[in-house]
Design a protein around this motif. Structure first.
Motif, mmCIF file in Angstrom:
data_model
loop_
_atom_site.group_PDB
_atom_site.id
_atom_site.type_symbol
_atom_site.label_atom_id
_atom_site.label_comp_id
_atom_site.label_asym_id
_atom_site.label_seq_id
_atom_site.Cartn_x
_atom_site.Cartn_y
_atom_site.Cartn_z
ATOM 1 N N LEU A 148 0.836 -1.202 0.000
ATOM 2 C CA LEU A 148 0.000 0.000 0.000
ATOM 3 C C LEU A 148 0.869 1.250 0.000
ATOM 4 O O LEU A 148 0.665 2.171 -0.796
ATOM 5 N N TRP A 149 1.868 1.277 0.898
ATOM 6 C CA TRP A 149 2.711 2.460 1.010
ATOM 7 C C TRP A 149 3.562 2.674 -0.239
ATOM 8 O O TRP A 149 3.834 3.800 -0.637
ATOM 9 N N LEU A 150 3.952 1.573 -0.900
ATOM 10 C CA LEU A 150 4.761 1.664 -2.114
ATOM 11 C C LEU A 150 3.929 1.973 -3.360
ATOM 12 O O LEU A 150 4.479 2.196 -4.430
ATOM 13 N N GLY A 151 2.606 1.950 -3.218
ATOM 14 C CA GLY A 151 1.752 2.241 -4.353
ATOM 15 C C GLY A 151 1.416 1.035 -5.201
ATOM 16 O O GLY A 151 0.882 1.174 -6.306
ATOM 17 N N ASP A 152 1.703 -0.182 -4.697
ATOM 18 C CA ASP A 152 1.429 -1.397 -5.461
ATOM 19 C C ASP A 152 0.008 -1.904 -5.271
ATOM 20 O O ASP A 152 -0.404 -2.853 -5.934
ATOM 21 N N THR A 153 -0.727 -1.326 -4.351
ATOM 22 C CA THR A 153 -2.146 -1.611 -4.182
ATOM 23 C C THR A 153 -2.797 -0.343 -3.658
ATOM 24 O O THR A 153 -2.118 0.653 -3.391
ATOM 25 N N THR A 154 -4.103 -0.368 -3.543
ATOM 26 C CA THR A 154 -4.841 0.784 -3.028
ATOM 27 C C THR A 154 -5.591 0.378 -1.764
ATOM 28 O O THR A 154 -5.776 -0.821 -1.484
ATOM 29 N N ILE A 155 -6.012 1.376 -1.016
ATOM 30 C CA ILE A 155 -6.792 1.088 0.190
ATOM 31 C C ILE A 155 -8.062 0.338 -0.177
ATOM 32 O O ILE A 155 -8.426 -0.655 0.459
ATOM 33 N N ALA A 156 -8.734 0.787 -1.249
ATOM 34 C CA ALA A 156 -9.981 0.135 -1.664
ATOM 35 C C ALA A 156 -9.747 -1.321 -2.049
ATOM 36 O O ALA A 156 -10.518 -2.209 -1.661
ATOM 37 N N ALA A 157 -8.672 -1.585 -2.795
ATOM 38 C CA ALA A 157 -8.384 -2.953 -3.224
ATOM 39 C C ALA A 157 -8.015 -3.830 -2.039
ATOM 40 O O ALA A 157 -8.438 -4.997 -1.958
ATOM 41 N N ALA A 158 -7.227 -3.304 -1.111
ATOM 42 C CA ALA A 158 -6.822 -4.082 0.059
ATOM 43 C C ALA A 158 -8.023 -4.389 0.952
ATOM 44 O O ALA A 158 -8.127 -5.490 1.499
ATOM 45 N N GLU A 159 -8.922 -3.436 1.092
ATOM 46 C CA GLU A 159 -10.122 -3.675 1.895
ATOM 47 C C GLU A 159 -11.035 -4.678 1.205
ATOM 48 O O GLU A 159 -11.617 -5.552 1.872
ATOM 49 N N LEU A 160 -11.170 -4.584 -0.103
ATOM 50 C CA LEU A 160 -12.018 -5.515 -0.852
ATOM 51 C C LEU A 160 -11.494 -6.937 -0.739
ATOM 52 O O LEU A 160 -12.278 -7.900 -0.645
ATOM 53 N N ALA A 161 -10.169 -7.086 -0.718
ATOM 54 C CA ALA A 161 -9.552 -8.407 -0.589
ATOM 55 C C ALA A 161 -9.502 -8.879 0.865
ATOM 56 O O ALA A 161 -8.964 -9.951 1.144
ATOM 57 N N GLU A 162 -10.053 -8.076 1.761
ATOM 58 C CA GLU A 162 -10.090 -8.370 3.199
ATOM 59 C C GLU A 162 -8.686 -8.534 3.783
ATOM 60 O O GLU A 162 -8.453 -9.343 4.675
ATOM 61 N N ARG A 163 -7.745 -7.743 3.254
ATOM 62 C CA ARG A 163 -6.374 -7.743 3.763
ATOM 63 C C ARG A 163 -6.076 -6.477 4.564
ATOM 64 O O ARG A 163 -4.967 -6.312 5.080
ATOM 65 N N LEU A 164 -7.060 -5.593 4.649
ATOM 66 C CA LEU A 164 -6.908 -4.351 5.398
ATOM 67 C C LEU A 164 -8.246 -3.940 5.988
ATOM 68 O O LEU A 164 -9.267 -3.971 5.302
ATOM 69 N N LYS A 165 -8.208 -3.583 7.261
ATOM 70 C CA LYS A 165 -9.380 -3.017 7.928
ATOM 71 C C LYS A 165 -8.961 -1.710 8.587
ATOM 72 O O LYS A 165 -7.900 -1.636 9.216
ATOM 73 N N ILE A 166 -9.793 -0.689 8.435
ATOM 74 C CA ILE A 166 -9.535 0.599 9.079
ATOM 75 C C ILE A 166 -10.784 0.975 9.865
ATOM 76 O O ILE A 166 -11.880 1.051 9.307
ATOM 77 N N ARG A 167 -10.612 1.195 11.152
ATOM 78 C CA ARG A 167 -11.733 1.525 12.025
ATOM 79 C C ARG A 167 -11.439 2.825 12.751
ATOM 80 O O ARG A 167 -10.283 3.092 13.108
ATOM 81 N N GLY A 168 -12.501 3.606 12.981
ATOM 82 C CA GLY A 168 -12.312 4.800 13.789
ATOM 83 C C GLY A 168 -12.983 6.020 13.223
ATOM 84 O O GLY A 168 -14.059 5.931 12.601
ATOM 85 N N SER A 169 -12.378 7.167 13.425
ATOM 86 C CA SER A 169 -12.949 8.466 13.107
ATOM 87 C C SER A 169 -13.335 8.585 11.632
ATOM 88 O O SER A 169 -12.495 8.447 10.743
ATOM 89 N N SER A 170 -14.618 8.869 11.381
ATOM 90 C CA SER A 170 -15.080 9.038 10.002
ATOM 91 C C SER A 170 -14.455 10.273 9.369
ATOM 92 O O SER A 170 -14.183 10.306 8.164
ATOM 93 N N ARG A 171 -14.181 11.291 10.190
ATOM 94 C CA ARG A 171 -13.553 12.507 9.668
ATOM 95 C C ARG A 171 -12.146 12.212 9.157
ATOM 96 O O ARG A 171 -11.759 12.646 8.063
ATOM 97 N N LEU A 172 -11.369 11.478 9.943
ATOM 98 C CA LEU A 172 -10.020 11.128 9.515
ATOM 99 C C LEU A 172 -10.047 10.236 8.275
ATOM 100 O O LEU A 172 -9.186 10.354 7.397
ATOM 101 N N LEU A 173 -11.028 9.353 8.208
ATOM 102 C CA LEU A 173 -11.136 8.479 7.046
ATOM 103 C C LEU A 173 -11.453 9.274 5.786
ATOM 104 O O LEU A 173 -10.890 9.013 4.716
ATOM 105 N N ARG A 174 -12.349 10.255 5.906
ATOM 106 C CA ARG A 174 -12.684 11.084 4.746
ATOM 107 C C ARG A 174 -11.476 11.874 4.267
ATOM 108 O O ARG A 174 -11.273 12.060 3.062
ATOM 109 N N ASN A 175 -10.689 12.350 5.212
ATOM 110 C CA ASN A 175 -9.540 13.186 4.866
ATOM 111 C C ASN A 175 -8.245 12.395 4.684
ATOM 112 O O ASN A 175 -7.179 12.988 4.534
#
Length: 230
Positions: free
Chosen positions: A183-210
């Motif tokens: 993700l950090w190297l740009g070889d995947t995206t947050i959306a792709a990692a979440e869709l593949a269930e390899r990444l979960k992000i929980r918490g502030s909706s404001r921080l997520l939007r920004n």
């Protein structure tokens, strides 16, 4: 390093820079590292003896200089003009590596210490809320003491620690080391990692939007692989 026995400027430059860890130490200085402990965090596998030797050699070659810190409590290292002029060379090497050899990354190349240190120094603190912001990163494929990492953004600075600071996280990232590195190297995206269930992000909706405003990726994340064109 032994001399190549050639007057060619390329040969002389390789003699000055070709020893192991030297260019990575220059990379750390270009990224803002100034103190011994900063270098150790950016180069976790270098031995204390080797680090001291490389710093001494770089001073002898006129690429860095040692200064006392502003509070006069510690020693800092800064690039000289000769060292600063290496920036386009080091960045060019990084771009070449991202384009041609990034796919050769093995499990042995993964380093959670380097990843977290790199992410910590690229986060855009100015885009975070003025109050304390706590980011918790959990790598479910790692054991202690490397499983949990926290970043505390406060007072225009970001502290990185492996011990629970005692504050509820504003965002909690759960992933494995390879996915977060990709993700950090740009070889995947947050959306792709979440869709593949390899990444979960929980918490502030404001921080997520920004998140795109403050979560900065590697300087080489936009470099496309050139292997497909060979």
């Amino acid at each position: 390093m032994k001399s190549y026995g050639q007057f060619c400027p390329i040969a002389k430059a390789c003699e000055a820079l070709g020893e192991r860890w030297t260019l990575l130490l220059i990379r750390e200085l270009l990224c803002g590292s100034r103190r011994y402990n900063d270098f150790k965090r950016g180069l976790p596998l270098i031995s204390p003896t080797m680090l001291s030797q490389r710093l001494n050699v770089l001073q002898q070659r006129g690429l860095i200089e040692s200064r006392r810190s502003e509070d006069n409590k510690s020693r800092e290292y800064h690039l000289t003009q000769a060292g600063q002029e290496l920036e386009p060379i080091v960045m060019g090497l990084g771009e070449w590596g991202a384009r041609w050899v990034r796919s050769q990354m093995s499990d042995d190349d993964l380093s959670v210490e380097l990843l977290m240190w790199d992410m910590r120094r690229t986060i855009n603190n100015n885009a975070l809320p003025d109050c304390r912001t706590v980011l918790h990163f959990e790598f479910h494929d790692l054991d202690q003491p490397y499983r949990h990492w926290w970043m505390l953004a406060e007072d225009n600075g970001i502290d990185l620690c492996v011990d629970d600071p005692g504050f509820d996280p504003d965002l909690h990232f759960i992933s494995d080391l390879r996915t977060m590195t990709a993700l950090w190297l740009g070889d995947t995206t947050i959306a792709a990692a979440e869709l593949a269930e390899r990444l979960k992000i929980r918490g502030s909706s404001r921080l997520l939007r920004n998140l795109p405003e403050w979560f900065m990726f590697s300087a080489f994340a936009d470099i496309k692989s050139g292997l497909s064109s060979v």
